[in-house]
Design a protein around this motif. Structure first.
Motif, PDB file in Angstrom:
ATOM      1  N   GLU A  72       0.825  -1.211   0.000  1.00  0.00           N
ATOM      2  CA  GLU A  72       0.000   0.000   0.000  1.00  0.00           C
ATOM      3  C   GLU A  72       0.863   1.267   0.000  1.00  0.00           C
ATOM      4  O   GLU A  72       0.380   2.359   0.291  1.00  0.00           O
ATOM      5  N   PHE A  73       2.137   1.130  -0.380  1.00  0.00           N
ATOM      6  CA  PHE A  73       3.090   2.232  -0.410  1.00  0.00           C
ATOM      7  C   PHE A  73       2.576   3.415  -1.224  1.00  0.00           C
ATOM      8  O   PHE A  73       1.983   3.250  -2.280  1.00  0.00           O
ATOM      9  N   VAL A  74       2.857   4.619  -0.702  1.00  0.00           N
ATOM     10  CA  VAL A  74       2.581   5.876  -1.397  1.00  0.00           C
ATOM     11  C   VAL A  74       3.755   6.811  -1.139  1.00  0.00           C
ATOM     12  O   VAL A  74       4.279   6.870  -0.029  1.00  0.00           O
ATOM     13  N   GLU A  75       4.171   7.520  -2.169  1.00  0.00           N
ATOM     14  CA  GLU A  75       5.175   8.572  -2.013  1.00  0.00           C
ATOM     15  C   GLU A  75       4.639   9.845  -2.618  1.00  0.00           C
ATOM     16  O   GLU A  75       3.999   9.813  -3.672  1.00  0.00           O
ATOM     17  N   VAL A  76       4.906  10.963  -1.963  1.00  0.00           N
ATOM     18  CA  VAL A  76       4.655  12.276  -2.537  1.00  0.00           C
ATOM     19  C   VAL A  76       6.030  12.839  -2.850  1.00  0.00           C
ATOM     20  O   VAL A  76       6.819  13.123  -1.942  1.00  0.00           O
ATOM     21  N   GLY A  77       6.335  12.939  -4.137  1.00  0.00           N
ATOM     22  CA  GLY A  77       7.648  13.405  -4.564  1.00  0.00           C
ATOM     23  C   GLY A  77       7.785  14.914  -4.436  1.00  0.00           C
ATOM     24  O   GLY A  77       6.805  15.639  -4.213  1.00  0.00           O
ATOM     25  N   ARG A  82       2.274  12.007  -6.939  1.00  0.00           N
ATOM     26  CA  ARG A  82       1.952  10.902  -6.038  1.00  0.00           C
ATOM     27  C   ARG A  82       2.337   9.608  -6.736  1.00  0.00           C
ATOM     28  O   ARG A  82       1.924   9.336  -7.858  1.00  0.00           O
ATOM     29  N   TRP A  83       3.173   8.806  -6.058  1.00  0.00           N
ATOM     30  CA  TRP A  83       3.636   7.529  -6.589  1.00  0.00           C
ATOM     31  C   TRP A  83       2.979   6.400  -5.812  1.00  0.00           C
ATOM     32  O   TRP A  83       2.914   6.439  -4.602  1.00  0.00           O
ATOM     33  N   THR A  84       2.542   5.376  -6.522  1.00  0.00           N
ATOM     34  CA  THR A  84       2.004   4.179  -5.882  1.00  0.00           C
ATOM     35  C   THR A  84       3.089   3.096  -5.865  1.00  0.00           C
ATOM     36  O   THR A  84       4.161   3.257  -6.467  1.00  0.00           O
ATOM     37  N   TYR A  85       2.800   2.008  -5.225  1.00  0.00           N
ATOM     38  CA  TYR A  85       3.707   0.860  -5.146  1.00  0.00           C
ATOM     39  C   TYR A  85       4.139   0.410  -6.544  1.00  0.00           C
ATOM     40  O   TYR A  85       5.332   0.303  -6.833  1.00  0.00           O
ATOM     41  N   GLU A  86       3.179   0.134  -7.410  1.00  0.00           N
ATOM     42  CA  GLU A  86       3.494  -0.369  -8.749  1.00  0.00           C
ATOM     43  C   GLU A  86       4.241   0.662  -9.576  1.00  0.00           C
ATOM     44  O   GLU A  86       5.177   0.318 -10.306  1.00  0.00           O
ATOM     45  N   GLU A  87       3.847   1.928  -9.480  1.00  0.00           N
ATOM     46  CA  GLU A  87       4.546   2.977 -10.230  1.00  0.00           C
ATOM     47  C   GLU A  87       5.996   3.103  -9.771  1.00  0.00           C
ATOM     48  O   GLU A  87       6.915   3.233 -10.588  1.00  0.00           O
ATOM     49  N   MET A  88       6.212   3.047  -8.466  1.00  0.00           N
ATOM     50  CA  MET A  88       7.572   3.175  -7.943  1.00  0.00           C
ATOM     51  C   MET A  88       8.431   1.995  -8.366  1.00  0.00           C
ATOM     52  O   MET A  88       9.572   2.174  -8.794  1.00  0.00           O
ATOM     53  N   LEU A  89       7.907   0.786  -8.260  1.00  0.00           N
ATOM     54  CA  LEU A  89       8.690  -0.385  -8.665  1.00  0.00           C
ATOM     55  C   LEU A  89       9.039  -0.337 -10.150  1.00  0.00           C
ATOM     56  O   LEU A  89      10.129  -0.745 -10.548  1.00  0.00           O
ATOM     57  N   HIS A 156       6.446   7.762   2.041  1.00  0.00           N
ATOM     58  CA  HIS A 156       7.687   8.529   1.951  1.00  0.00           C
ATOM     59  C   HIS A 156       7.396   9.885   1.329  1.00  0.00           C
ATOM     60  O   HIS A 156       6.565   9.998   0.426  1.00  0.00           O
ATOM     61  N   GLN A 157       8.098  10.898   1.832  1.00  0.00           N
ATOM     62  CA  GLN A 157       8.019  12.226   1.232  1.00  0.00           C
ATOM     63  C   GLN A 157       9.396  12.858   1.291  1.00  0.00           C
ATOM     64  O   GLN A 157      10.090  12.788   2.307  1.00  0.00           O
TER      65      GLN A 157
END
Length: 168
Positions: A72-77, A82-89, A156-157
């Motif tokens: 359920e990972f989320v990052e605000v760059g 906004r990045w999701t788990y799949e987008e980040m991988l 993560h931010q």
């Protein structure tokens, strides 16, 4: 009450190559303040995970990165994206700090707080290609995961630091 600490020995980049140094009572530098590794093993585990995610070899491996990111990972760059788990991988292998030919991140000033059992908040700064950023992440242990499962980054931010900002 939350457990927190700021390991002064992590301000030296030479100490960052071995997260086990957090727990070393014979560290020749000696902690000038609370040693996060002694404060709580979950905090030490979160810092070790954070350092692993900055390792170029981990960043280019979807398998290794997936072990450290919560589903359920989320990052605000820094850009606001906004990045999701799949987008980040999918994108991580091409991002800054990935691969042997790219310069790695240099982290400093780690501080960790145990918010609840299995939930850690980390803050720290990075230097990469002359640019500083303040970073914040949440690491959690999924209660539904099998026993012995490690902490994974849930959020993560990163925020760019202007060149003239010398705040601690």
């Amino acid at each position: 009450m939350p457990v927190s600490g700021t390991p002064d020995d992590l301000d030296d980049p030479d100490d960052l190559d071995d997260p086990d140094d957090l727990d070393d009572p014979d560290d020749p530098d000696g902690p000038d303040g609370p040693d996060v590794g002694r404060a709580d093993p979950d905090i030490a585990e979160a810092i070790a995970g954070e350092l692993s995610l900055m390792d170029p070899a981990v960043r280019v491996s979807r398998t290794l990165a997936a072990e450290l990111l919560d589903p359920e990972f989320v990052e605000v760059g820094a850009s606001g994206r906004r990045w999701t788990y799949e987008e980040m991988l999918a994108e991580l292998p091409e991002m800054a700090g990935s691969g042997a030919e790219r310069s790695p991140y240099t982290p400093t000033a780690f501080a960790g707080t145990l918010l609840a059992p299995g939930l850690v908040h980390l803050t720290y700064e990075t230097l990469h290609d002359g640019h500083r950023a303040r970073r914040s992440s949440l690491w959690r242990r999924d209660p539904a995961a099998p026993a012995g499962s490690g902490l994974r980054m849930y959020y993560h931010q990163g925020t760019p630091v202007p060149g003239s900002d010398d705040q601690p």
